[in-house]
Design a protein around this motif. Sequence first.
Motif, PDB file in Angstrom:
ATOM      1  N   SER A  12       0.855  -1.182   0.000  1.00  0.00           N
ATOM      2  CA  SER A  12       0.000   0.000   0.000  1.00  0.00           C
ATOM      3  C   SER A  12       0.891   1.230   0.000  1.00  0.00           C
ATOM      4  O   SER A  12       2.092   1.143   0.276  1.00  0.00           O
ATOM      5  N   THR A  15      -0.431   7.724   2.855  1.00  0.00           N
ATOM      6  CA  THR A  15      -1.104   8.973   2.507  1.00  0.00           C
ATOM      7  C   THR A  15      -0.401  10.168   3.128  1.00  0.00           C
ATOM      8  O   THR A  15      -0.725  11.309   2.815  1.00  0.00           O
ATOM      9  N   SER A  78      -7.435   5.393   6.448  1.00  0.00           N
ATOM     10  CA  SER A  78      -7.055   6.580   5.675  1.00  0.00           C
ATOM     11  C   SER A  78      -5.552   6.850   5.657  1.00  0.00           C
ATOM     12  O   SER A  78      -5.092   7.738   4.948  1.00  0.00           O
ATOM     13  N   HIS A  81      -3.375   3.914   0.974  1.00  0.00           N
ATOM     14  CA  HIS A  81      -4.326   3.682  -0.122  1.00  0.00           C
ATOM     15  C   HIS A  81      -3.672   2.762  -1.154  1.00  0.00           C
ATOM     16  O   HIS A  81      -2.527   2.355  -1.001  1.00  0.00           O
TER      17      HIS A  81
END
Length: 188
Positions: A12, A15, A78, A81
């Motif tokens: 991943s 963020t 969050s 992503h």
Amino acid sequence: MSNHYSRMVYASKATFKPFQANASIDQEILDILTTARRENQKNNLVGALYYGHGCFFQCLEGKQADIDELYAKLQKDSRHHDLKILSLQPIEERRFSSWEMKYATIDREVRTFLRTHQMAKFDPYRFTPEMTAELVDMLQQVDETPVDGAAKPVHQEMHRGVSLTVFWLTNVISIIATAAITLWITQA
């Protein structure tokens, strides 16, 4: 006897940005590790985490239903992503059985791994299945060192006071070293 454990490896993208004034990478990584350890212990999962060049590479081992449940939560997190499962397979036994979440600072080994596979930067989205397996092996084999103090085996008790301070300081040093080496690799 049939396999009743699975291993999932996924990548991943973070963020958050390293070294921004308003978002310290150190605290973000520490928060992720704290959450991962708590959730993994609660769900009888074990594994390892590596962070480099804005990407996470995580290996989870446990019962498939538990992995699926956690992965559904991870997709809503969050802090990262573009989750991509790199490998999902049944296993006979859990190789990270004594680690709720091992945070590995194996930057020298990863640099060698990247050079061997002719990659300029850490990008697990471009890994072949063989590269994914090779990195999981490296994560599993690395011994705990004073620099790799981000996690302790599940069976070891953490002493309060000075030991906890040293534990967090080694985490911060490991993360800063990882970020510095990543910057060095990308500028080389």
